[in-house]
Design an enzyme around this catalytic site. Structure first.
Site, PDB file in Angstrom:
ATOM      1  N   ARG A 184      -0.673  69.382  84.855  1.00  0.00           N
ATOM      2  CA  ARG A 184      -1.712  69.010  85.795  1.00  0.00           C
ATOM      3  C   ARG A 184      -1.586  69.771  87.109  1.00  0.00           C
ATOM      4  NH1 ARG A 184      -0.684  63.379  87.424  1.00  0.00           N
ATOM      5  NH2 ARG A 184      -1.828  62.579  85.659  1.00  0.00           N
ATOM      6  N   TYR A 185      -0.367  70.129  87.478  1.00  0.00           N
ATOM      7  CA  TYR A 185      -0.122  70.851  88.723  1.00  0.00           C
ATOM      8  C   TYR A 185       0.153  72.317  88.404  1.00  0.00           C
ATOM      9  CZ  TYR A 185       0.684  66.236  90.864  1.00  0.00           C
ATOM     10  OH  TYR A 185       0.564  64.956  91.336  1.00  0.00           O
ATOM     11  N   ASP A 241      -1.139  51.936  88.727  1.00  0.00           N
ATOM     12  CA  ASP A 241      -2.305  52.586  88.118  1.00  0.00           C
ATOM     13  C   ASP A 241      -3.280  51.545  87.548  1.00  0.00           C
ATOM     14  OD1 ASP A 241      -1.299  55.153  88.598  1.00  0.00           O
ATOM     15  OD2 ASP A 241      -0.125  55.125  86.742  1.00  0.00           O
ATOM     16  N   CYS A 273      11.263  53.252  74.397  1.00  0.00           N
ATOM     17  CA  CYS A 273      12.099  52.734  75.481  1.00  0.00           C
ATOM     18  C   CYS A 273      12.862  51.532  74.933  1.00  0.00           C
ATOM     19  CB  CYS A 273      11.254  52.237  76.654  1.00  0.00           C
ATOM     20  SG  CYS A 273      10.499  53.555  77.607  1.00  0.00           S
ATOM     21  N   LYS A 282      -0.966  63.107  92.420  1.00  0.00           N
ATOM     22  CA  LYS A 282      -0.480  62.118  93.379  1.00  0.00           C
ATOM     23  C   LYS A 282      -1.002  62.436  94.779  1.00  0.00           C
ATOM     24  CE  LYS A 282       3.739  61.531  90.690  1.00  0.00           C
ATOM     25  NZ  LYS A 282       3.429  62.577  89.681  1.00  0.00           N
ATOM     26  N   ASP A 330      -1.682  57.750  92.291  1.00  0.00           N
ATOM     27  CA  ASP A 330      -1.942  58.791  91.305  1.00  0.00           C
ATOM     28  C   ASP A 330      -3.439  58.700  91.021  1.00  0.00           C
ATOM     29  OD1 ASP A 330      -1.324  60.903  89.674  1.00  0.00           O
ATOM     30  OD2 ASP A 330       0.410  59.908  88.770  1.00  0.00           O
ATOM     31  N   ARG A 360       4.330  72.984  87.738  1.00  0.00           N
ATOM     32  CA  ARG A 360       5.251  72.059  87.075  1.00  0.00           C
ATOM     33  C   ARG A 360       4.540  71.266  85.990  1.00  0.00           C
ATOM     34  NH1 ARG A 360       3.461  70.622  91.836  1.00  0.00           N
ATOM     35  NH2 ARG A 360       3.350  68.482  92.597  1.00  0.00           N
ATOM     36  N   ARG A 412       2.154  54.545  80.629  1.00  0.00           N
ATOM     37  CA  ARG A 412       1.899  55.201  79.324  1.00  0.00           C
ATOM     38  C   ARG A 412       1.820  54.191  78.192  1.00  0.00           C
ATOM     39  NH1 ARG A 412       5.251  59.008  81.626  1.00  0.00           N
ATOM     40  NH2 ARG A 412       3.801  60.153  82.915  1.00  0.00           N
ATOM     41  N   CYS A 426       3.455  49.489  82.230  1.00  0.00           N
ATOM     42  CA  CYS A 426       3.742  50.891  81.880  1.00  0.00           C
ATOM     43  C   CYS A 426       2.508  51.782  81.986  1.00  0.00           C
ATOM     44  CB  CYS A 426       4.287  50.966  80.457  1.00  0.00           C
ATOM     45  SG  CYS A 426       4.564  52.669  79.905  1.00  0.00           S
ATOM     46  N   CYS A 461       8.260  48.044  80.214  1.00  0.00           N
ATOM     47  CA  CYS A 461       7.712  47.474  81.438  1.00  0.00           C
ATOM     48  C   CYS A 461       6.262  47.090  81.143  1.00  0.00           C
ATOM     49  CB  CYS A 461       7.733  48.507  82.561  1.00  0.00           C
ATOM     50  SG  CYS A 461       9.337  49.307  82.765  1.00  0.00           S
TER      51      CYS A 461
HETATM   52  C1  LIG Z   1       4.312  63.009  88.838  1.00  0.00           C
HETATM   53  C2  LIG Z   1       4.021  64.158  88.021  1.00  0.00           C
HETATM   54  C3  LIG Z   1       4.684  65.372  88.221  1.00  0.00           C
HETATM   55  C4  LIG Z   1       5.740  65.552  89.290  1.00  0.00           C
HETATM   56  O1  LIG Z   1       5.201  65.388  90.558  1.00  0.00           O
HETATM   57  P1  LIG Z   1       6.100  65.572  91.890  1.00  0.00           P
HETATM   58  O2  LIG Z   1       5.197  65.183  93.001  1.00  0.00           O
HETATM   59  O3  LIG Z   1       6.516  67.000  91.912  1.00  0.00           O
HETATM   60  O4  LIG Z   1       7.278  64.648  91.717  1.00  0.00           O
HETATM   61  C5  LIG Z   1       4.344  66.436  87.433  1.00  0.00           C
HETATM   62  N1  LIG Z   1       3.393  66.329  86.487  1.00  0.00           N
HETATM   63  C6  LIG Z   1       2.724  65.183  86.275  1.00  0.00           C
HETATM   64  C7  LIG Z   1       1.670  65.157  85.233  1.00  0.00           C
HETATM   65  C8  LIG Z   1       3.021  64.049  87.024  1.00  0.00           C
HETATM   66  O5  LIG Z   1       2.366  62.903  86.798  1.00  0.00           O
END
Ligand SMILES: *Cc1c(COP(=O)(O)O)cnc(C)c1O
Length: 387
Positions: free
Chosen positions: A101-102, A282, A114, A326, A319, A105, A123, A121, A118
């Site tokens: 998504r980013y 969420d 798990c 986020k 989120d 990363r 997910r 959750c 929770c």
């Molecule tokens: C939370 C998350 C991350 C990591 O986010 P940071 O702000 O770098 O901790 C990466 N990918 C997804 C899809 C996430 O939900």
């Protein structure tokens, strides 16, 4: 049961409390809890380790930890704006179990299991269904995607709980990721130190420390989880050189007050865990009974910032539903501007002025950066005057 069994994480995992009958043997169920266990049918499975169950009050259905793991019929209630996949993770998934998504990363879902589920959750649509497994075929597909996607420098391994995997499997996953040159940083998201601290064995830590830089995001939500066992688990991880952060979900009737949150973040710092994120819950299907207002989250941050160590204050985030990622939220400390001054307010509510150089600079006008022409004029002026 022997102490050796109790301290064996595999015994704990095998003896999870899952059925109505098992719950009835260890606690007095309320009507809504019993009805939820009889009816079943929510996408989210039920399971609690005997260790975590030992932290739960068998008589009080309103005990914070109990509400987070024992199902209730409130989960069957759907409210406007809720969804099974509010974060749109499935739309950002180039290969099964990988969310990109980013820009730099990714989130890698290692498995969907798990030991303790929770009830809130994020997910719940995938966990416990046996669709995301840590087999080589699927994970090789994920590694292939990562090998050909050089902009990814950070991989977050989550799930399910990655520490529920065997050491061999996790070692292989970490080694494979480490073998991709552009991946600079790997982190693991886990709730094991809270729900099954016995999992953090010396042998696990020896394996993990081969894969540095490795960071961990732990999931703690209440001071009652910060037991001597959890403290020992965190100490082992920290002694293995793993920086520890905590991600806490803000939950109604569980941790939604300044006092509980202050006690939690203080305990975390003593356990060498840095509070990282405070998540607004969420809008998952059946989550209305857990969600607080955003004002509540802001009030908690305001109750921490300035009143206690800066290290104790997490970043409060939503989120963004639909896959926006986020988004940080802060109480507003900027009162306004007065001429060239910025007026701010501190944690005690007192106002202070700061002469803001960006607006005060007479010759720069509204432009924050001097132009190259202006800089070379200045350089020439300096050369002339010096010689
Ligand atoms: C939370 C998350 C991350 C990591 O986010 P940071 O702000 O770098 O901790 C990466 N990918 C997804 C899809 C996430 O939900």
């Amino acid at each position: 049961m022997l102490a050796a069994e109790w301290n064996d994480w595999r015994w704990q995992s095998r003896n999870r409390i899952r059925t109505l009958e098992q719950f009835e043997r260890v606690m007095v169920l309320s009507d809504v809890e019993r009805a939820a266990l009889v009816q079943g049918g929510t996408p989210l499975p039920t399971g609690v380790t005997p260790y975590y169950m030992s932290l739960i009050d068998p008589l009080d259905p309103n005990q914070p930890l109990r509400k987070t793991v024992v199902p209730s019929t409130a989960e069957f209630v759907r409210t406007a704006g809720e969804a099974d996949d509010p974060l749109g993770e499935d739309d950002h998934s180039p290969v099964p179990g990988l969310v990109h998504r980013y820009p730099d990363r990714v989130l890698l879902l290692a498995l969907d299991f798990c030991t303790t589920y929770c009830r809130y959750c994020t997910r719940s649509r995938v966990v416990g269904h046996g669709e995301i497994v840590a087999n080589e075929t699927r994970l090789e597909q994920a590694f292939d995607y990562l090998r050909r996607t050089p902009q990814v420098r950070d991989v977050l391994i989550s799930g399910g709980d990655p520490l529920a995997l065997s050491e061999e499997r996790l070692d292989w996953i970490l080694g494979s990721l480490r073998g991709i040159p552009h991946i600079e940083f790997v982190r693991i998201g886990t709730k094991m130190p809270a729900v099954l601290p016995q999992r953090i064995t010396p042998s696990l830590c020896r394996m993990l420390r081969k894969h540095h830089p490795l960071w961990m995001s732990l999931h703690f939500l209440h001071p009652d989880e910060c037991t001597p066992e959890a403290e020992r688990a965190c100490a082992r991880l920290a002694d293995a050189g793993i920086p520890l952060g905590s991600q806490t979900v803000l939950l109604k009737g569980v941790n939604d007050d300044v006092d509980t949150m202050t006690r939690l973040v203080h305990r975390l710092l003593r356990m060498r865990v840095r509070p990282y994120y405070l998540y607004q819950c969420d809008p998952l299907s059946g989550s209305a009974h857990f969600r607080t207002s955003v004002d509540k989250g802001l009030e908690i941050i305001e109750g921490l910032r300035g009143h206690t160590s800066g290290y104790a204050v997490p970043t409060y985030v939503i989120d963004a539903p639909g896959g926006g990622g986020k988004v940080p939220l802060q109480p507003n400390y900027l009162v306004g501007r007065d001429g060239d001054d910025v007026v701010v307010r501190n944690f005690e509510g007192k106002s202070f002025r700061y002469p803001d150089p960006l607006t005060a600079g007479p010759s720069l006008g509204g432009d924050r950066r001097p132009s190259p022409a202006r800089l070379s004029e200045a350089a020439e002026a300096a050369t002339c005057s010096s010689g």
